[in-house]
Design a protein around this motif. Structure first.
Motif, PDB file in Angstrom:
ATOM      1  N   GLY A  77      -5.553   6.481  11.505  1.00 45.53           N
ATOM      2  CA  GLY A  77      -5.498   6.727  12.936  1.00 45.53           C
ATOM      3  C   GLY A  77      -6.124   5.597  13.722  1.00 45.53           C
ATOM      4  N   TYR A  98     -14.682   0.111  25.412  1.00 42.58           N
ATOM      5  CA  TYR A  98     -14.023   0.611  26.615  1.00 42.58           C
ATOM      6  C   TYR A  98     -14.676  -0.037  27.825  1.00 42.58           C
ATOM      7  CZ  TYR A  98     -13.492   4.439  30.190  1.00 42.58           C
ATOM      8  OH  TYR A  98     -13.269   5.201  31.315  1.00 42.58           O
ATOM      9  N   ALA A 128     -10.490   7.245  31.489  1.00 44.82           N
ATOM     10  CA  ALA A 128      -9.921   7.487  30.171  1.00 44.82           C
ATOM     11  C   ALA A 128      -8.967   8.671  30.130  1.00 44.82           C
ATOM     12  CB  ALA A 128     -11.037   7.691  29.151  1.00 44.82           C
ATOM     13  N   GLU A 162      -3.117   8.170  31.667  1.00 49.19           N
ATOM     14  CA  GLU A 162      -2.229   7.670  30.620  1.00 49.19           C
ATOM     15  C   GLU A 162      -2.631   6.256  30.234  1.00 49.19           C
ATOM     16  OE1 GLU A 162       1.886   7.598  31.638  1.00 49.19           O
ATOM     17  OE2 GLU A 162       2.494   6.734  29.718  1.00 49.19           O
ATOM     18  N   GLY A 176      -0.640  -2.234  24.327  1.00 45.26           N
ATOM     19  CA  GLY A 176       0.044  -3.467  23.993  1.00 45.26           C
ATOM     20  C   GLY A 176       0.622  -3.374  22.596  1.00 45.26           C
ATOM     21  N   PHE A 212      -3.700  15.507  25.039  1.00 43.87           N
ATOM     22  CA  PHE A 212      -2.435  14.782  25.155  1.00 43.87           C
ATOM     23  C   PHE A 212      -1.778  14.710  23.794  1.00 43.87           C
ATOM     24  CE2 PHE A 212      -3.826  13.188  29.254  1.00 43.87           C
ATOM     25  CZ  PHE A 212      -5.195  13.086  29.104  1.00 43.87           C
ATOM     26  N   TYR A 225       0.536  11.808  21.945  1.00 44.04           N
ATOM     27  CA  TYR A 225       1.126  10.481  21.961  1.00 44.04           C
ATOM     28  C   TYR A 225       2.077  10.390  20.781  1.00 44.04           C
ATOM     29  CZ  TYR A 225      -1.877   8.300  25.523  1.00 44.04           C
ATOM     30  OH  TYR A 225      -2.495   7.942  26.709  1.00 44.04           O
ATOM     31  N   GLU A 283       3.388   0.424  18.998  1.00 40.47           N
ATOM     32  CA  GLU A 283       2.210   0.953  19.647  1.00 40.47           C
ATOM     33  C   GLU A 283       2.422   2.406  20.064  1.00 40.47           C
ATOM     34  OE1 GLU A 283       4.290  -1.262  20.823  1.00 40.47           O
ATOM     35  OE2 GLU A 283       4.646  -0.983  22.984  1.00 40.47           O
ATOM     36  N   PRO A 284       1.352   3.188  20.217  1.00 38.25           N
ATOM     37  CA  PRO A 284       1.480   4.570  20.691  1.00 38.25           C
ATOM     38  C   PRO A 284       1.941   4.603  22.149  1.00 38.25           C
ATOM     39  CG  PRO A 284      -0.675   4.179  19.688  1.00 38.25           C
ATOM     40  CD  PRO A 284      -0.048   2.838  19.899  1.00 38.25           C
ATOM     41  N   LEU A 299       2.476   7.631  25.431  1.00 39.90           N
ATOM     42  CA  LEU A 299       2.241   9.009  25.846  1.00 39.90           C
ATOM     43  C   LEU A 299       3.529   9.807  25.788  1.00 39.90           C
ATOM     44  CD1 LEU A 299       0.272  11.096  27.082  1.00 39.90           C
ATOM     45  CD2 LEU A 299       1.086  10.354  29.331  1.00 39.90           C
ATOM     46  N   HIS A 313     -10.042  14.539  25.223  1.00 38.84           N
ATOM     47  CA  HIS A 313     -10.865  13.750  26.135  1.00 38.84           C
ATOM     48  C   HIS A 313     -11.892  14.652  26.825  1.00 38.84           C
ATOM     49  CE1 HIS A 313     -11.768  12.087  30.187  1.00 38.84           C
ATOM     50  NE2 HIS A 313     -12.082  11.060  29.432  1.00 38.84           N
ATOM     51  N   ASN A 316     -16.528  11.043  30.840  1.00 40.95           N
ATOM     52  CA  ASN A 316     -16.149   9.643  31.003  1.00 40.95           C
ATOM     53  C   ASN A 316     -16.221   8.925  29.664  1.00 40.95           C
ATOM     54  OD1 ASN A 316     -15.308   7.418  32.509  1.00 40.95           O
ATOM     55  ND2 ASN A 316     -17.415   6.710  32.766  1.00 40.95           N
ATOM     56  N   THR A 317     -15.845   9.622  28.619  1.00 39.15           N
ATOM     57  CA  THR A 317     -15.860   9.039  27.280  1.00 39.15           C
ATOM     58  C   THR A 317     -14.453   8.618  26.905  1.00 39.15           C
ATOM     59  OG1 THR A 317     -15.502  11.189  26.240  1.00 39.15           O
ATOM     60  CG2 THR A 317     -17.785  10.528  26.621  1.00 39.15           C
ATOM     61  N   PRO A 318     -14.329   7.770  25.905  1.00 38.77           N
ATOM     62  CA  PRO A 318     -12.994   7.345  25.492  1.00 38.77           C
ATOM     63  C   PRO A 318     -12.196   8.499  24.893  1.00 38.77           C
ATOM     64  CG  PRO A 318     -14.700   5.905  24.611  1.00 38.77           C
ATOM     65  CD  PRO A 318     -15.391   7.100  25.157  1.00 38.77           C
ATOM     66  N   LEU A 319     -10.892   8.339  24.874  1.00 35.43           N
ATOM     67  CA  LEU A 319     -10.031   9.310  24.211  1.00 35.43           C
ATOM     68  C   LEU A 319     -10.363   9.354  22.721  1.00 35.43           C
ATOM     69  CD1 LEU A 319      -6.507   8.553  25.746  1.00 35.43           C
ATOM     70  CD2 LEU A 319      -8.206  10.244  26.482  1.00 35.43           C
ATOM     71  N   PHE A 328      -8.543  10.140  19.235  1.00 41.40           N
ATOM     72  CA  PHE A 328      -7.217  10.287  18.630  1.00 41.40           C
ATOM     73  C   PHE A 328      -7.333  10.929  17.255  1.00 41.40           C
ATOM     74  CE2 PHE A 328      -4.188   7.802  21.207  1.00 41.40           C
ATOM     75  CZ  PHE A 328      -5.060   7.184  22.085  1.00 41.40           C
ATOM     76  N   GLY A 329      -6.423  11.875  16.978  1.00 44.22           N
ATOM     77  CA  GLY A 329      -6.272  12.336  15.606  1.00 44.22           C
ATOM     78  C   GLY A 329      -5.534  11.284  14.791  1.00 44.22           C
ATOM     79  N   LYS A 330      -5.473  11.500  13.486  1.00 47.51           N
ATOM     80  CA  LYS A 330      -4.829  10.518  12.608  1.00 47.51           C
ATOM     81  C   LYS A 330      -3.310  10.609  12.663  1.00 47.51           C
ATOM     82  CE  LYS A 330      -8.419   9.489   9.289  1.00 47.51           C
ATOM     83  NZ  LYS A 330      -8.737   9.285   7.863  1.00 47.51           N
TER      84      LYS A 330
END
Lengths: 114, 109
Positions: free
Chosen positions: A42, A48, A99, A102, A106, B34, B36, B43-44, B46, B91, B94-97, B99-101
């Motif tokens: 993953g 960030y 964050a 959407e 890249g 979300f 993705y 690339e991922p 949405l 999410h 104000n932390t990053p997303l 992601f699951g694997k």
């Protein structure tokens, strides 16, 4: 309009060398992210940037990794003294605000450390 | 325990089938979710956001169950072009997303 661009698309380097990866986010996007993805794995969060706030560096795996974002736009991820376990695809993403917006990714830089 | 967990699959289904993926999250403070989609060596991107009331976009339906802390994605009338890895994302604040694997789907003709 133009999406997120990254360069180089592929990088092969020797163990112990330093590398720089570049990300050009979508114009006007205030948030920028770096992730890495190893084969079959993953997305691993690295760092960030949000506007003028101090970056969230909590995902950087070691002090060999650093990143900067100049002028709130282009970002560079630097890996010093590369190791074979650094081999992965490094993905950059940007979002209009925080964050929970959407994220546009890249195409990534595929790094191979020999 | 991983913050977001998914069955890696692969799910191999025939064209036209209905397939569902579940994803569980461990942090009850998670606020937004979300799905993705990531095609092989791409690339991922949405696919859709997941709302508490559930949401539908064409053949895709996403649902959130906060009590049980899981998110689901249902794909109806599967197409060959649906073959991809589906990433569940959470999410909070104000932390990053996170992601699951991902769950890999192969739709077979």
């Amino acid at each position: 309009g133009a999406g997120v661009s990254q360069s180089p698309s592929n990088k092969v380097t020797e163990k112990g060398k330093d590398v720089e990866l570049r990300c050009d986010p979508i114009s006007g996007h205030t948030a920028l992210y770096w992730y890495r993805q190893s084969l079959g794995q993953g997305l691993e969060f690295l760092i960030y940037f949000q506007g003028n706030s101090a970056p969230d560096k909590s995902g950087l795996p070691s002090d060999r990794f650093s990143a900067e974002r100049t002028g709130g736009s282009v970002s560079t991820l630097t890996i010093q003294r590369t190791q074979q376990e650094d081999s992965a695809v490094y993905l950059c993403a940007s979002s209009l605000r925080g964050a929970d917006n959407e994220q546009f990714f890249g195409p990534g830089t595929r790094l191979t450390v020999l | 325990r991983k913050e977001v967990e998914q069955d890696p699959g692969p799910f191999n289904v025939p064209e036209g089938a209905t397939v569902a993926f579940n994803c569980t999250y461990s942090n009850s403070a998670s606020q937004s979710f979300f799905w993705y989609r990531q095609d092989c060596r791409k690339e991922p991107k949405l696919l859709m956001s997941v709302y508490s009331s559930g949401n539908e976009d064409g053949r895709f339906t996403a649902q959130l169950n906060r009590a049980s802390q899981y998110i689901s994605l249902l794909i109806r009338d599967s197409k060959l072009s649906d073959s991809a890895t589906y990433l569940c994302v959470s999410h909070r604040g104000n932390t990053p997303l996170v992601f699951g694997k991902g769950t890999r789907l192969s739709v077979i003709a």
